[in-house]
Design a protein around this motif. Structure first.
Motif, PDB file in Angstrom:
ATOM      1  N   ILE A  55       0.826  -1.053   0.051  1.00  0.00           N
ATOM      2  CA  ILE A  55      -0.064  -0.119   0.126  1.00  0.00           C
ATOM      3  C   ILE A  55       0.946   1.228   0.016  1.00  0.00           C
ATOM      4  CG2 ILE A  55      -0.167   0.099   2.455  1.00  0.00           C
ATOM      5  CD1 ILE A  55      -3.056   1.058   2.229  1.00  0.00           C
ATOM      6  N   MET A  56       2.009   1.048   0.660  1.00  0.00           N
ATOM      7  CA  MET A  56       2.903   2.338   0.752  1.00  0.00           C
ATOM      8  C   MET A  56       4.408   1.861   0.453  1.00  0.00           C
ATOM      9  SD  MET A  56       2.693   5.283   3.657  1.00  0.00           S
ATOM     10  CE  MET A  56       3.899   6.012   4.048  1.00  0.00           C
ATOM     11  N   ASN A  57       5.480   2.470  -0.313  1.00  0.00           N
ATOM     12  CA  ASN A  57       6.649   2.074  -0.303  1.00  0.00           C
ATOM     13  C   ASN A  57       7.482   3.205   0.710  1.00  0.00           C
ATOM     14  OD1 ASN A  57       6.726  -0.356  -2.048  1.00  0.00           O
ATOM     15  ND2 ASN A  57       5.926   1.164  -3.542  1.00  0.00           N
ATOM     16  N   TRP A 116      -1.403   8.287   8.579  1.00  0.00           N
ATOM     17  CA  TRP A 116      -0.576   8.590   9.783  1.00  0.00           C
ATOM     18  C   TRP A 116       0.675   8.478   9.499  1.00  0.00           C
ATOM     19  CZ3 TRP A 116       2.003   4.259  12.147  1.00  0.00           C
ATOM     20  CH2 TRP A 116       2.598   4.687  13.255  1.00  0.00           C
ATOM     21  N   LEU A 117       0.912   7.188   9.025  1.00  0.00           N
ATOM     22  CA  LEU A 117       2.382   7.052   8.803  1.00  0.00           C
ATOM     23  C   LEU A 117       3.327   8.104   8.031  1.00  0.00           C
ATOM     24  CD1 LEU A 117       4.021   4.196   9.850  1.00  0.00           C
ATOM     25  CD2 LEU A 117       4.424   4.035   7.409  1.00  0.00           C
ATOM     26  N   SER A 118       2.610   8.500   6.838  1.00  0.00           N
ATOM     27  CA  SER A 118       3.242   9.550   6.015  1.00  0.00           C
ATOM     28  C   SER A 118       3.085  10.789   6.952  1.00  0.00           C
ATOM     29  CB  SER A 118       2.544   9.382   4.851  1.00  0.00           C
ATOM     30  OG  SER A 118       3.012  10.536   4.129  1.00  0.00           O
ATOM     31  N   SER A 119       2.121  11.460   7.454  1.00  0.00           N
ATOM     32  CA  SER A 119       2.157  12.700   7.773  1.00  0.00           C
ATOM     33  C   SER A 119       2.664  12.964   9.241  1.00  0.00           C
ATOM     34  CB  SER A 119       0.472  13.189   8.140  1.00  0.00           C
ATOM     35  OG  SER A 119      -0.086  12.396   8.846  1.00  0.00           O
ATOM     36  N   HIS A 120       2.625  11.749  10.199  1.00  0.00           N
ATOM     37  CA  HIS A 120       3.314  11.985  11.316  1.00  0.00           C
ATOM     38  C   HIS A 120       4.782  11.873  11.449  1.00  0.00           C
ATOM     39  CE1 HIS A 120       3.411  11.512  15.814  1.00  0.00           C
ATOM     40  NE2 HIS A 120       4.455  10.783  15.459  1.00  0.00           N
ATOM     41  N   LYS A 132      18.773   7.071  12.468  1.00  0.00           N
ATOM     42  CA  LYS A 132      18.757   5.590  12.223  1.00  0.00           C
ATOM     43  C   LYS A 132      17.796   4.762  12.784  1.00  0.00           C
ATOM     44  CE  LYS A 132      21.740   1.652  10.642  1.00  0.00           C
ATOM     45  NZ  LYS A 132      20.431   0.605  11.176  1.00  0.00           N
ATOM     46  N   ALA A 133      17.925   4.723  14.219  1.00  0.00           N
ATOM     47  CA  ALA A 133      17.278   3.882  14.899  1.00  0.00           C
ATOM     48  C   ALA A 133      15.732   4.087  14.714  1.00  0.00           C
ATOM     49  CB  ALA A 133      17.393   4.116  16.460  1.00  0.00           C
ATOM     50  N   MET A 134      15.385   5.169  14.765  1.00  0.00           N
ATOM     51  CA  MET A 134      13.963   5.418  14.528  1.00  0.00           C
ATOM     52  C   MET A 134      13.643   5.066  13.011  1.00  0.00           C
ATOM     53  SD  MET A 134      13.024   6.373  17.237  1.00  0.00           S
ATOM     54  CE  MET A 134      14.230   5.735  18.455  1.00  0.00           C
ATOM     55  N   ASN A 135      14.589   5.487  12.031  1.00  0.00           N
ATOM     56  CA  ASN A 135      14.079   5.116  10.443  1.00  0.00           C
ATOM     57  C   ASN A 135      13.902   3.602  10.717  1.00  0.00           C
ATOM     58  OD1 ASN A 135      14.246   7.814   9.342  1.00  0.00           O
ATOM     59  ND2 ASN A 135      16.416   7.237   8.580  1.00  0.00           N
ATOM     60  N   ASP A 136      14.913   2.763  11.298  1.00  0.00           N
ATOM     61  CA  ASP A 136      14.633   1.293  11.246  1.00  0.00           C
ATOM     62  C   ASP A 136      13.245   1.033  11.542  1.00  0.00           C
ATOM     63  OD1 ASP A 136      17.259   1.173  10.132  1.00  0.00           O
ATOM     64  OD2 ASP A 136      17.994   0.716  11.801  1.00  0.00           O
ATOM     65  N   GLU A 137      12.771   1.540  12.955  1.00  0.00           N
ATOM     66  CA  GLU A 137      11.535   1.139  13.429  1.00  0.00           C
ATOM     67  C   GLU A 137      10.365   1.704  12.561  1.00  0.00           C
ATOM     68  OE1 GLU A 137      12.814   1.285  18.131  1.00  0.00           O
ATOM     69  OE2 GLU A 137      11.216   2.074  17.431  1.00  0.00           O
ATOM     70  N   HIS A 138      10.607   2.738  11.725  1.00  0.00           N
ATOM     71  CA  HIS A 138       9.507   3.269  10.984  1.00  0.00           C
ATOM     72  C   HIS A 138       9.384   2.218   9.610  1.00  0.00           C
ATOM     73  CE1 HIS A 138      10.075   7.674  12.262  1.00  0.00           C
ATOM     74  NE2 HIS A 138       9.053   6.961  13.019  1.00  0.00           N
ATOM     75  N   HIS A 139      10.602   1.729   9.382  1.00  0.00           N
ATOM     76  CA  HIS A 139      10.359   0.674   8.175  1.00  0.00           C
ATOM     77  C   HIS A 139       9.628  -0.296   8.595  1.00  0.00           C
ATOM     78  CE1 HIS A 139      13.172   1.290   4.582  1.00  0.00           C
ATOM     79  NE2 HIS A 139      14.010   2.048   5.393  1.00  0.00           N
ATOM     80  N   GLY A 140      10.076  -0.808   9.981  1.00  0.00           N
ATOM     81  CA  GLY A 140       9.443  -2.183  10.477  1.00  0.00           C
ATOM     82  C   GLY A 140       8.044  -1.894  10.521  1.00  0.00           C
ATOM     83  N   LEU A 141       7.505  -0.688  10.786  1.00  0.00           N
ATOM     84  CA  LEU A 141       6.044  -0.451  10.892  1.00  0.00           C
ATOM     85  C   LEU A 141       5.294  -0.498   9.478  1.00  0.00           C
ATOM     86  CD1 LEU A 141       5.826   2.623  13.427  1.00  0.00           C
ATOM     87  CD2 LEU A 141       5.676   0.399  14.086  1.00  0.00           C
ATOM     88  N   SER A 188      -2.976   9.606  21.331  1.00  0.00           N
ATOM     89  CA  SER A 188      -4.045   9.868  20.408  1.00  0.00           C
ATOM     90  C   SER A 188      -4.321   8.929  19.335  1.00  0.00           C
ATOM     91  CB  SER A 188      -4.053  11.151  20.103  1.00  0.00           C
ATOM     92  OG  SER A 188      -5.349  11.471  19.012  1.00  0.00           O
ATOM     93  N   LEU A 189      -3.003   8.705  18.696  1.00  0.00           N
ATOM     94  CA  LEU A 189      -2.889   7.607  17.570  1.00  0.00           C
ATOM     95  C   LEU A 189      -3.199   6.288  18.225  1.00  0.00           C
ATOM     96  CD1 LEU A 189      -0.027   8.857  15.698  1.00  0.00           C
ATOM     97  CD2 LEU A 189      -2.164   8.756  14.772  1.00  0.00           C
ATOM     98  N   LEU A 190      -2.716   5.593  19.207  1.00  0.00           N
ATOM     99  CA  LEU A 190      -2.885   4.606  19.926  1.00  0.00           C
ATOM    100  C   LEU A 190      -4.515   4.302  20.080  1.00  0.00           C
ATOM    101  CD1 LEU A 190       0.220   4.019  22.147  1.00  0.00           C
ATOM    102  CD2 LEU A 190      -0.295   3.012  19.845  1.00  0.00           C
TER     103      LEU A 190
END
Ligand code: FEO
Length: 134
Positions: A3-5, A113-117, A15-24, A83-85
């Motif tokens: 749905i999204m790349n 959410w993923l994109s805008s947040h 990096k650590a947060m990028n890796d987690e965003h990748h995982g999500l 709020s997101l949760l």
């Protein structure tokens, strides 16, 4: 078909947060692919639960990071996570009640959410981290 790349606009430079965003994003795409393949029931419910747990874990890691770097926008950012949760929990409950059928508005919510947040909110603590040399 995802749905999204991932693309460079989602790279916040931590990096650590990028890796987690990748995982999500990966789990989000797993849910979408399963839904597109006609999966329902326990398979969808398990993936939705997995994404909820991954989001909870990511937000906790990110909040700890923001505190470590002394980010002044911490309180507002944490409130957005809460709020997101809550909204995510509402969607997950609706999906379970429907017998494990994910809806289009759920995917719209995830994608937005993923994109805008990440682009609009997470980039702010990343900029602060850079400004304080962290
Ligand atoms: Fe990466 Fe604020 O979520």
């Amino acid at each position: 078909m995802p749905i999204m790349n991932w693309d460079k606009s989602l790279d916040i430079g931590v990096k650590a947060m990028n890796d987690e965003h990748h995982g999500l994003l990966d789990i989000m795409n797993q849910i979408y692919d399963a839904h597109a393949a006609g999966k329902q029931g326990a398979t969808i419910n398990a993936l939705v639960a997995k994404l909820g747990e991954a989001c909870t874990e990511h937000f906790a890691h990110e909040e700890a990071y923001m505190q470590r770097i002394g980010y002044p926008g911490f309180t507002n950012h944490k409130a957005l996570h809460t709020s997101l949760l809550t909204r995510y929990g509402d969607f997950a409950a609706r999906i379970r009640a429907a017998g494990g059928i994910a809806s289009d508005d759920f995917f719209q919510f995830l994608k937005f959410w993923l994109s805008s947040h990440i682009k609009g909110i997470d980039t702010k603590y990343a900029a602060h981290a850079t400004s304080v040399g962290r």
